[in-house]
Design an enzyme around this catalytic site. Structure first.
Site, PDB file in Angstrom:
ATOM      1  N   THR A 144       0.540   0.245   0.779  1.00 29.14           N
ATOM      2  CA  THR A 144       0.441  -0.898  -0.130  1.00 29.14           C
ATOM      3  C   THR A 144      -0.966  -1.480  -0.095  1.00 29.14           C
ATOM      4  O   THR A 144      -1.619  -1.480   0.942  1.00 29.14           O
ATOM      5  CB  THR A 144       1.502  -1.967   0.221  1.00 29.14           C
ATOM      6  OG1 THR A 144       1.430  -3.000  -0.746  1.00 29.14           O
ATOM      7  CG2 THR A 144       1.303  -2.572   1.596  1.00 29.14           C
ATOM      8  N   SER A 179       2.474 -10.100   5.715  1.00 32.41           N
ATOM      9  CA  SER A 179       3.901 -10.264   6.053  1.00 32.41           C
ATOM     10  C   SER A 179       4.282  -9.176   7.055  1.00 32.41           C
ATOM     11  O   SER A 179       3.550  -8.185   7.218  1.00 32.41           O
ATOM     12  CB  SER A 179       4.778 -10.120   4.795  1.00 32.41           C
ATOM     13  OG  SER A 179       4.814  -8.750   4.383  1.00 32.41           O
ATOM     14  N   TYR A 181       6.531  -7.090   6.562  1.00 29.83           N
ATOM     15  CA  TYR A 181       6.663  -5.871   5.744  1.00 29.83           C
ATOM     16  C   TYR A 181       5.298  -5.194   5.581  1.00 29.83           C
ATOM     17  O   TYR A 181       5.141  -3.998   5.859  1.00 29.83           O
ATOM     18  CB  TYR A 181       7.247  -6.184   4.360  1.00 29.83           C
ATOM     19  CG  TYR A 181       6.787  -5.183   3.331  1.00 29.83           C
ATOM     20  CD1 TYR A 181       7.262  -3.868   3.350  1.00 29.83           C
ATOM     21  CD2 TYR A 181       5.806  -5.521   2.377  1.00 29.83           C
ATOM     22  CE1 TYR A 181       6.779  -2.935   2.445  1.00 29.83           C
ATOM     23  CE2 TYR A 181       5.337  -4.591   1.475  1.00 29.83           C
ATOM     24  CZ  TYR A 181       5.819  -3.296   1.519  1.00 29.83           C
ATOM     25  OH  TYR A 181       5.328  -2.362   0.634  1.00 29.83           O
ATOM     26  N   HIS A 182       4.296  -5.976   5.114  1.00 29.33           N
ATOM     27  CA  HIS A 182       2.978  -5.359   4.897  1.00 29.33           C
ATOM     28  C   HIS A 182       2.438  -4.788   6.215  1.00 29.33           C
ATOM     29  O   HIS A 182       1.786  -3.740   6.225  1.00 29.33           O
ATOM     30  CB  HIS A 182       2.008  -6.387   4.304  1.00 29.33           C
ATOM     31  CG  HIS A 182       2.258  -6.709   2.852  1.00 29.33           C
ATOM     32  ND1 HIS A 182       3.055  -7.752   2.444  1.00 29.33           N
ATOM     33  CD2 HIS A 182       1.812  -6.118   1.706  1.00 29.33           C
ATOM     34  CE1 HIS A 182       3.095  -7.798   1.118  1.00 29.33           C
ATOM     35  NE2 HIS A 182       2.353  -6.818   0.639  1.00 29.33           N
ATOM     36  N   LYS A 185       3.511  -1.272   6.981  1.00 34.09           N
ATOM     37  CA  LYS A 185       2.739  -0.236   6.279  1.00 34.09           C
ATOM     38  C   LYS A 185       1.452   0.084   7.037  1.00 34.09           C
ATOM     39  O   LYS A 185       0.979   1.226   7.047  1.00 34.09           O
ATOM     40  CB  LYS A 185       2.382  -0.709   4.867  1.00 34.09           C
ATOM     41  CG  LYS A 185       3.568  -0.944   3.968  1.00 34.09           C
ATOM     42  CD  LYS A 185       4.215   0.359   3.585  1.00 34.09           C
ATOM     43  CE  LYS A 185       5.032   0.241   2.327  1.00 34.09           C
ATOM     44  NZ  LYS A 185       5.774   1.456   1.993  1.00 34.09           N
TER      45      LYS A 185
HETATM   46  P1  NAD Z   1      13.209   0.134  -3.606  1.00 29.53           P
HETATM   47  O1  NAD Z   1      13.771  -0.741  -2.539  1.00 29.53           O
HETATM   48  O2  NAD Z   1      13.658  -0.064  -5.006  1.00 29.53           O
HETATM   49  O3  NAD Z   1      13.471   1.662  -3.217  1.00 29.53           O
HETATM   50  C1  NAD Z   1      13.397   2.146  -1.909  1.00 29.53           C
HETATM   51  C2  NAD Z   1      14.525   3.157  -1.735  1.00 29.53           C
HETATM   52  O4  NAD Z   1      14.445   3.701  -0.411  1.00 29.53           O
HETATM   53  C3  NAD Z   1      15.899   2.525  -1.894  1.00 29.53           C
HETATM   54  O5  NAD Z   1      16.660   3.280  -2.796  1.00 29.53           O
HETATM   55  C4  NAD Z   1      16.484   2.542  -0.490  1.00 29.53           C
HETATM   56  O6  NAD Z   1      17.886   2.717  -0.489  1.00 29.53           O
HETATM   57  C5  NAD Z   1      15.753   3.709   0.150  1.00 29.53           C
HETATM   58  N1  NAD Z   1      15.564   3.594   1.620  1.00 29.53           N
HETATM   59  C6  NAD Z   1      15.053   2.549   2.310  1.00 29.53           C
HETATM   60  N2  NAD Z   1      15.028   2.845   3.627  1.00 29.53           N
HETATM   61  C7  NAD Z   1      15.524   4.098   3.773  1.00 29.53           C
HETATM   62  C8  NAD Z   1      15.738   4.957   4.873  1.00 29.53           C
HETATM   63  N3  NAD Z   1      15.459   4.568   6.141  1.00 29.53           N
HETATM   64  N4  NAD Z   1      16.250   6.195   4.655  1.00 29.53           N
HETATM   65  C9  NAD Z   1      16.555   6.592   3.396  1.00 29.53           C
HETATM   66  N5  NAD Z   1      16.392   5.818   2.310  1.00 29.53           N
HETATM   67  C10 NAD Z   1      15.875   4.586   2.493  1.00 29.53           C
HETATM   68  O7  NAD Z   1      11.621   0.015  -3.493  1.00 29.53           O
HETATM   69  P2  NAD Z   1      10.502   0.477  -4.545  1.00 29.53           P
HETATM   70  O8  NAD Z   1      10.056  -0.715  -5.281  1.00 29.53           O
HETATM   71  O9  NAD Z   1      10.954   1.681  -5.260  1.00 29.53           O
HETATM   72  O10 NAD Z   1       9.345   0.878  -3.543  1.00 29.53           O
HETATM   73  C11 NAD Z   1       9.223   2.220  -3.092  1.00 29.53           C
HETATM   74  C12 NAD Z   1       8.044   2.335  -2.141  1.00 29.53           C
HETATM   75  O11 NAD Z   1       6.849   1.954  -2.813  1.00 29.53           O
HETATM   76  C13 NAD Z   1       8.145   1.443  -0.912  1.00 29.53           C
HETATM   77  O12 NAD Z   1       7.667   2.147   0.204  1.00 29.53           O
HETATM   78  C14 NAD Z   1       7.245   0.281  -1.237  1.00 29.53           C
HETATM   79  O13 NAD Z   1       6.711  -0.275  -0.065  1.00 29.53           O
HETATM   80  C15 NAD Z   1       6.181   0.936  -2.094  1.00 29.53           C
HETATM   81  N6  NAD Z   1       5.549  -0.003  -3.051  1.00 29.53           N
HETATM   82  C16 NAD Z   1       6.317  -0.632  -4.002  1.00 29.53           C
HETATM   83  C17 NAD Z   1       5.703  -1.512  -4.902  1.00 29.53           C
HETATM   84  C18 NAD Z   1       6.457  -2.258  -5.958  1.00 29.53           C
HETATM   85  O14 NAD Z   1       5.856  -3.098  -6.666  1.00 29.53           O
HETATM   86  N7  NAD Z   1       7.738  -2.001  -6.155  1.00 29.53           N
HETATM   87  C19 NAD Z   1       4.324  -1.725  -4.798  1.00 29.53           C
HETATM   88  C20 NAD Z   1       3.587  -1.076  -3.819  1.00 29.53           C
HETATM   89  C21 NAD Z   1       4.218  -0.211  -2.937  1.00 29.53           C
HETATM   90  N1  USQ Z   2       4.181 -14.872  -6.524  1.00 28.11           N
HETATM   91  C1  USQ Z   2       4.266 -16.021  -7.310  1.00 28.11           C
HETATM   92  N2  USQ Z   2       5.449 -16.266  -7.928  1.00 28.11           N
HETATM   93  C2  USQ Z   2       6.527 -15.437  -7.840  1.00 28.11           C
HETATM   94  C3  USQ Z   2       6.430 -14.267  -7.063  1.00 28.11           C
HETATM   95  C4  USQ Z   2       5.237 -14.022  -6.404  1.00 28.11           C
HETATM   96  O1  USQ Z   2       3.303 -16.770  -7.421  1.00 28.11           O
HETATM   97  O2  USQ Z   2       7.558 -15.743  -8.430  1.00 28.11           O
HETATM   98  C5  USQ Z   2       2.901 -14.546  -5.851  1.00 28.11           C
HETATM   99  C6  USQ Z   2       3.033 -14.356  -4.348  1.00 28.11           C
HETATM  100  O3  USQ Z   2       2.875 -15.576  -3.660  1.00 28.11           O
HETATM  101  C7  USQ Z   2       1.909 -13.373  -4.080  1.00 28.11           C
HETATM  102  C8  USQ Z   2       1.851 -12.542  -5.340  1.00 28.11           C
HETATM  103  O4  USQ Z   2       2.488 -13.307  -6.355  1.00 28.11           O
HETATM  104  O5  USQ Z   2       0.704 -14.046  -3.947  1.00 28.11           O
HETATM  105  C9  USQ Z   2       2.532 -11.203  -5.238  1.00 28.11           C
HETATM  106  O6  USQ Z   2       3.868 -11.378  -4.807  1.00 28.11           O
HETATM  107  P1  USQ Z   2       4.996 -10.293  -5.198  1.00 28.11           P
HETATM  108  O7  USQ Z   2       6.295 -10.795  -4.676  1.00 28.11           O
HETATM  109  O8  USQ Z   2       4.879  -9.944  -6.611  1.00 28.11           O
HETATM  110  O9  USQ Z   2       4.482  -9.027  -4.394  1.00 28.11           O
HETATM  111  P2  USQ Z   2       4.387  -8.713  -2.829  1.00 28.11           P
HETATM  112  O10 USQ Z   2       5.194  -9.632  -2.008  1.00 28.11           O
HETATM  113  O11 USQ Z   2       2.949  -8.596  -2.460  1.00 28.11           O
HETATM  114  O12 USQ Z   2       5.084  -7.295  -2.726  1.00 28.11           O
HETATM  115  C10 USQ Z   2       5.160  -6.377  -3.814  1.00 28.11           C
HETATM  116  C11 USQ Z   2       6.204  -5.333  -3.464  1.00 28.11           C
HETATM  117  C12 USQ Z   2       5.739  -4.581  -2.223  1.00 28.11           C
HETATM  118  C13 USQ Z   2       4.359  -4.017  -2.468  1.00 28.11           C
HETATM  119  C14 USQ Z   2       3.371  -5.087  -2.887  1.00 28.11           C
HETATM  120  C15 USQ Z   2       2.047  -4.510  -3.363  1.00 28.11           C
HETATM  121  O13 USQ Z   2       7.462  -5.955  -3.236  1.00 28.11           O
HETATM  122  O14 USQ Z   2       6.654  -3.543  -1.937  1.00 28.11           O
HETATM  123  O15 USQ Z   2       3.912  -3.405  -1.291  1.00 28.11           O
HETATM  124  O16 USQ Z   2       3.903  -5.772  -4.033  1.00 28.11           O
HETATM  125  S1  USQ Z   2       0.695  -5.518  -2.855  1.00 28.11           S
HETATM  126  O17 USQ Z   2       0.971  -6.907  -3.259  1.00 28.11           O
HETATM  127  O18 USQ Z   2      -0.495  -5.017  -3.543  1.00 28.11           O
HETATM  128  O19 USQ Z   2       0.579  -5.390  -1.425  1.00 28.11           O
END
Ligand code: NAD
Ligand code: USQ
Length: 382
Positions: A144, A179, A181-182, A185
């Site tokens: 991420t 976070s 979560y982050h 990664k």
């Molecule tokens: P999502 O939660 O919709 O999908 C993740 C999938 O992985 C789910 O279907 C879940 O059931 C499965 N999963 C989770 N843990 C597992 C495990 N231990 N074994 C098997 N399956 C498992 O999330 P997404 O939005 O599709 O994100 C996918 C990936 O991309 C993540 O790694 C996330 O960190 C990354 N990412 C997402 C975004 C975003 O904006 N959605 C942005 C940047 C990075």
């Molecule tokens: N934010 C708002 N209002 C909202 C939601 C979010 O102002 O209703 C702000 C948050 O405070 C933050 C930014 O928008 O500053 C992004 O928040 P987000 O919830 O859209 O995204 P984030 O928590 O960073 O996580 C999401 C995905 C995660 C991925 C990440 C990419 O859930 O899986 O890793 O985006 S990144 O942000 O580039 O790290």
């Protein structure tokens, strides 16, 4: 190419599996279905109604004749993963399968521990599985952009040349994630880099920005193929949330000043980036890092763009500045390099009013599914 898409039932994974299958790759999916269970835990839902994974792949086969095999199981269970690897012998392993919500990881100790155990242990298992069973397989891992945080200098793609006391080296770019979560990664990136160095694994870490939109050409072929779309305060992400909020007359939930700037990309570019990475594998022993986003926006600017389109579409919309539940800078420098994927052929879908309008018109059809109590953020960082 034989490709496993882990997390292939999720928001990014499902359209990626379809896209790679459409392009002629031999695709199989691993997913534990935990994301669907978390919806139940949070009393939440996808804005769009989603079919079961079995129904989805059956419909895909009916429409295209292409088969996508499914393995329901958890990457944290090594014996399960080993069996899948032995059966599939993949050339590329696309790893989306993690707990991906920053707020979810900040709920309490249990959720932080779950997130880091699920993500870090799952990825370690994938690394050991590749080493033992398919040492030539290319790991394509979703990282991420938020791993870097918001430093007051330009963010490079993974590495930075540093001169210190008269000596120079190219070193991993500093990480200041926001976070648990982050942070998971960041831990993954370190483990992958180490495995590449000691075992000669080939890996690409895709430091992806925030993904918006929901449809790709493939998911639009039939309602059964519809992608999930999150809008709640835990899993919903900035732009998608704002668009959905505007359709139900909810004030747009900008946290604090709204100067938080992040990298964004359309889901159509996510799937293409994975294809580019797969078709251009990292060298043996290489830990390659791409910053996967196409544009930078502040959340305040995005809210204004959504407000304008929503007003034009007949949805009068206001912007609220809520007390920020997170600990983050609200007014800062942000600029990240993102040339490597474009150099390999990515042609970005850029965000304009028409794109927002198209997403808005799609989500309007499902707006009665919104559970309004889930919109405001409940999870606080402190
Ligand atoms: P999502 O939660 O919709 O999908 C993740 C999938 O992985 C789910 O279907 C879940 O059931 C499965 N999963 C989770 N843990 C597992 C495990 N231990 N074994 C098997 N399956 C498992 O999330 P997404 O939005 O599709 O994100 C996918 C990936 O991309 C993540 O790694 C996330 O960190 C990354 N990412 C997402 C975004 C975003 O904006 N959605 C942005 C940047 C990075
Ligand atoms: N934010 C708002 N209002 C909202 C939601 C979010 O102002 O209703 C702000 C948050 O405070 C933050 C930014 O928008 O500053 C992004 O928040 P987000 O919830 O859209 O995204 P984030 O928590 O960073 O996580 C999401 C995905 C995660 C991925 C990440 C990419 O859930 O899986 O890793 O985006 S990144 O942000 O580039 O790290």
């Amino acid at each position: 190419m034989k490709i496993i898409v882990a997390g292939g039932d999720g928001f990014c994974g499902w359209p990626t599996a379809l896209y790679l299958s459409q392009k002629g790759h031999d695709v199989s999916i691993i997913d534990s279905m935990v994301r669907r269970k978390i919806d139940r835990e949070l009393h939440s839902n996808s804005l769009t109604p989603i079919a079961t994974l079995e129904e989805r792949v059956a419909k895909w086969k009916e429409l295209t004749g292409k088969e996508i095999r499914i393995y329901e199981g958890d990457l944290v269970h090594y014996d399960f993963l080993k069996e899948v690897l032995k059966r599939e012998m993949p050339e590329a392993f696309v790893h989306f399968a993690e707990q991906r919500s920053a707020p979810y990881s900040m709920i309490d100790r249990e959720h932080a521990v779950y997130t880091q155990n699920n993500n870090v242990t799952g990825t370690l298992n994938v690394l050991f599985g590749i080493k033992e069973i398919v040492p030539d397989c290319h790991l394509i891992k979703l990282g991420t952009l938020g791993e870097y945080g918001t430093p007051n200098i330009q963010i490079e793609e993974g590495y930075i040349e540093i001169e210190h006391k008269g000596r120079k080296d190219v070193l991993p770019f500093p990480k200041q994630p926001g976070s648990f979560y982050h942070l998971s990664k960041v831990h993954d990136s370190h483990n992958i880099m180490f495995a590449c160095r000691i075992w000669g694994i080939r890996a690409t870490d895709l430091n992806q920005g925030i993904v918006y939109g929901l449809d790709t050409e493939e998911t639009k072929k039939d309602p059964v193929l519809t992608n999930r779309l999150d809008y709640d305060g835990v899993f919903g992400t900035a732009l998608n949330r704002f668009i959905i909020q505007s359709t139900i007359g909810h004030d747009l939930t900008v946290y604090g000043k709204g100067g938080q700037t992040r990298g964004f990309l359309h889901i159509k570019d996510t799937v293409r980036c994975i294809e580019i990475a797969a078709e251009n594998p990292a060298d043996k022993g290489e830990f390659r890092v791409f910053n996967q986003f196409t544009e930078e926006h502040s959340v305040g600017d995005l809210a204004e763009k959504v407000q304008k389109v929503a007003n034009e579409e007949g949805y009068p919309t206001h912007i609220a500045h809520l007390e920020n539940p997170r600990v983050e800078l609200e007014d800062h420098f942000f600029h990240a390099e993102n040339t490597k994927l474009k150099d390999l052929g990515l042609e970005p879908h850029l965000l304009d009013e028409e794109v927002i309008r198209e997403i808005l018109r799609t989500v309007v059809a499902h707006k009665e599914r919104v559970i309004k109590e889930n919109i405001l953020p409940q999870v606080k960082w402190k």
